[in-house]
Design a protein around this motif. Structure first.
Motif, PDB file in Angstrom:
ATOM      1  N   GLU A   1      30.560  46.182  52.019  1.00  0.00           N
ATOM      2  CA  GLU A   1      31.042  45.704  50.723  1.00  0.00           C
ATOM      3  C   GLU A   1      32.396  45.022  50.868  1.00  0.00           C
TER       4      GLU A   1
ATOM      5  N   SER B   1      33.323  41.091  50.016  1.00  0.00           N
ATOM      6  CA  SER B   1      34.419  40.685  49.141  1.00  0.00           C
ATOM      7  C   SER B   1      35.361  39.732  49.874  1.00  0.00           C
TER       8      SER B   1
ATOM      9  N   ALA C   1      34.415  35.652  46.449  1.00  0.00           N
ATOM     10  CA  ALA C   1      33.724  36.136  45.257  1.00  0.00           C
ATOM     11  C   ALA C   1      32.584  35.231  44.842  1.00  0.00           C
TER      12      ALA C   1
ATOM     13  N   GLY D   1      39.469  35.899  38.230  1.00  0.00           N
ATOM     14  CA  GLY D   1      38.980  37.181  38.722  1.00  0.00           C
ATOM     15  C   GLY D   1      40.059  38.247  38.849  1.00  0.00           C
TER      16      GLY D   1
ATOM     17  N   GLU E   1      29.352  39.185  38.423  1.00  0.00           N
ATOM     18  CA  GLU E   1      29.513  39.868  39.707  1.00  0.00           C
ATOM     19  C   GLU E   1      30.645  39.244  40.518  1.00  0.00           C
TER      20      GLU E   1
ATOM     21  N   HIS F   1      33.958  40.335  39.095  1.00  0.00           N
ATOM     22  CA  HIS F   1      34.254  41.725  39.453  1.00  0.00           C
ATOM     23  C   HIS F   1      34.715  41.822  40.905  1.00  0.00           C
ATOM     24  N   ARG F   2      34.028  41.123  41.815  1.00  0.00           N
ATOM     25  CA  ARG F   2      34.419  41.178  43.229  1.00  0.00           C
ATOM     26  C   ARG F   2      35.805  40.593  43.468  1.00  0.00           C
TER      27      ARG F   2
ATOM     28  N   SER G   1      38.262  40.856  41.415  1.00  0.00           N
ATOM     29  CA  SER G   1      39.252  41.602  40.629  1.00  0.00           C
ATOM     30  C   SER G   1      39.882  42.735  41.427  1.00  0.00           C
TER      31      SER G   1
ATOM     32  N   ALA H   1      37.446  45.910  42.109  1.00  0.00           N
ATOM     33  CA  ALA H   1      36.231  45.684  42.904  1.00  0.00           C
ATOM     34  C   ALA H   1      35.678  46.952  43.539  1.00  0.00           C
ATOM     35  N   ASP H   2      36.541  47.956  43.787  1.00  0.00           N
ATOM     36  CA  ASP H   2      36.052  49.191  44.406  1.00  0.00           C
ATOM     37  C   ASP H   2      35.571  50.203  43.378  1.00  0.00           C
TER      38      ASP H   2
ATOM     39  N   THR I   1      34.396  47.482  35.644  1.00  0.00           N
ATOM     40  CA  THR I   1      34.056  46.370  34.757  1.00  0.00           C
ATOM     41  C   THR I   1      32.776  46.687  33.997  1.00  0.00           C
TER      42      THR I   1
END
Length: 468
Positions: A131, A135, A139, A161, A182, A185-186, A188, A191-192, A238
């Motif tokens: 993941e 990232s 994104a 983001g 998505e 979110h990635r 931002s 993201a975790d 999110t």
């Protein structure tokens, strides 16, 4: 899920079994959390970081299979180990087909329990690393296309983001609004943490309310335990509200309060619950017009649209078709166990003439159909459905229409039988003028007209101008 530490959740309605497992795992360095039911486990999730979960298959209320499905949605990638009685192994095998990591028969051997959890921890760390790599790759990596419209979308995602702003994603059905959410979110700082998605058009108003805000035990018939809502499950992360334009006006007021005051009230509760979520909303409707009609709250619209990201429909970016087709061929070929290398020029030409009312989602369906029916590694036009082969007439899209100012030749386009020049007449004369102005050099002609070379090729063929 978080790969730091060794965090496990035990969900079982037998206190003695939980106590036994806790003792074994804590001696092995695990940080153990316990829940006596599936419902209690869901309530605990917003405050937990986990590397694994041990779930009993048979429990009162929510059983292990139902909890597994919820965990797969809320914490995708979390290794879930099912606990089952010896005579019920078949159910555990079925659970593995639905995403469980492994299963153990009760009472579990201590060393076997430690070994299975050690494998789960390795898997958890691998998922976490993957993941992070995704990232880091950007994104917008999954957003295919280099047209100006898509470049604008990608730029906005990268800029907006990292902010905490509420964002409204606009676009027709099938354009990829969820993909944009998505990407945001990635990109931002959240993201975790979870990205929780809710389709506001998929549920009636009363069910949507309980899904969003949760409910307390006894709030209504069938509410046998407390259930956290999506706002709580997305805590720290999110919440993506898809098709928010379909939301009931009464529920809109509650969403507005959640945005303004950062609290929600579960059904049946007398005290509000604080929330920490970033909202991304999406719709295929024109919310300004819905506000004028009285169907959507004006104050909520302005709360949601701190920044708007509009995704262009596929007909406005036909130049992206080759890259989209290449990406989808590889993806769908792998899914359907078919080796497909490419499409024929006439296949691609037919795709370029079609209007794509269903956008990228429709393109994916058309390509999957063709792949399934194909007996060759190169897809031909005979595999396309009738509406794509013989499309209804359409107005020229921004990318497919000449963007130069009308020349004298354009204004003197040959009239039709009625004596009135048509759009096709004018377009043909504009192409002739542009070709002559650029000495029939096709790359320069396409650049002068503001269209792709592939679109120019199609236009020349359409008007019989392929020969000099």
């Amino acid at each position: 899920m978080n790969a730091i530490g060794k965090n496990v959740l035990i969900v079982d309605d037998e206190p003695s079994l939980r106590l036994l497992i806790r003792a074994v795992l804590e001696s092995d360095g695990w940080n153990v959390h316990e829940a006596q039911s599936g419902e209690q486990a869901l309530e605990m999730l917003p405050g937990l970081t986990l590397n694994a979960a041990l779930i009993d298959m048979r429990m009162e209320g929510m059983d292990g299979m139902a909890l597994l499905k919820e965990l797969n949605t809320i914490m995708p990638g979390l290794p879930v180990i099912m606990l089952t009685a010896y005579g019920n192994v078949n159910s555990a095998v079925i659970a593995m087909k639905h995403g469980a990591f492994d299963y153990l028969t009760k009472p579990a051997d201590n060393e076997e329990l430690k070994a299975v959890l050690a494998k789960a921890l390795d898997y958890s760390r691998l998922v976490d690393e993957n993941e992070k790599l995704k990232s880091a790759a950007g994104a917008t990596e999954q957003m295919i296309g280099s047209s100006q419209g898509m470049l604008n979308v990608k730029d906005l995602i990268e800029q907006a983001g990292p902010s905490e702003a509420t964002i409204l994603v606009l676009g027709e059905s099938g354009t990829g609004k969820e993909l944009v959410a998505e990407g945001l979110h990635r990109a931002s700082q959240r993201a975790d943490k979870p990205l929780v998605k809710v389709n506001c058009a998929a549920l009636p108003a009363d069910l949507l309310e309980s899904e969003l805000f949760g409910y307390m035990k006894g709030a209504f018939t069938g509410a046998n335990a407390n259930k956290p809502g999506r706002f709580q499950l997305a805590s720290g992360g999110t919440l993506f509200l898809d098709e928010i334009g379909e939301m009931d006006p009464v529920l809109q007021a509650k969403i507005l309060r959640a945005l303004q005051e950062k609290v929600v009230e579960p059904l049946g509760s007398v005290s509000p619950v604080e929330t920490d979520v970033r909202i991304i909303a999406a719709t295929n409707r024109d919310l300004k017009k819905e506000v004028e009609k009285g169907n959507f709250r004006e104050d909520l619209y302005y709360r949601l649209s701190v920044l708007e990201i509009r995704i262009p429909p596929l007909r406005e970016r036909v130049g992206d078709l080759p890259s989209l087709v290449a990406y989808l061929l590889e993806k769908l070929g792998r899914k359907n166990n078919k080796k497909v290398r490419s499409v024929s020029p006439s296949f691609l030409d037919a795709l370029g003439r079609y209007d794509w009312p269903g956008n990228v989602r429709e393109l994916e369906n058309v390509l999957e159909r063709a792949i399934i029916l194909s007996r060759s590694e190169v897809l031909g036009p005979e595999l396309l459905p009738p509406q794509v082969i013989n499309p209804a007439p359409r107005q020229a899209s921004p990318e497919a229409a000449p963007s130069t100012q009308p020349t004298q030749q354009t204004q003197q386009a040959a009239p039709t039988a009625t004596g009135t020049p048509t759009l096709d007449d004018a377009e043909r004369q504009a192409l002739i003028a542009a070709l002559e102005a650029n000495q029939h050099h096709r790359e320069r002609t396409a650049e002068a007209l503001g269209i792709s070379r592939r679109t120019l090729q199609y236009k020349l063929k359409k008007y019989g101008l392929t020969r000099r």
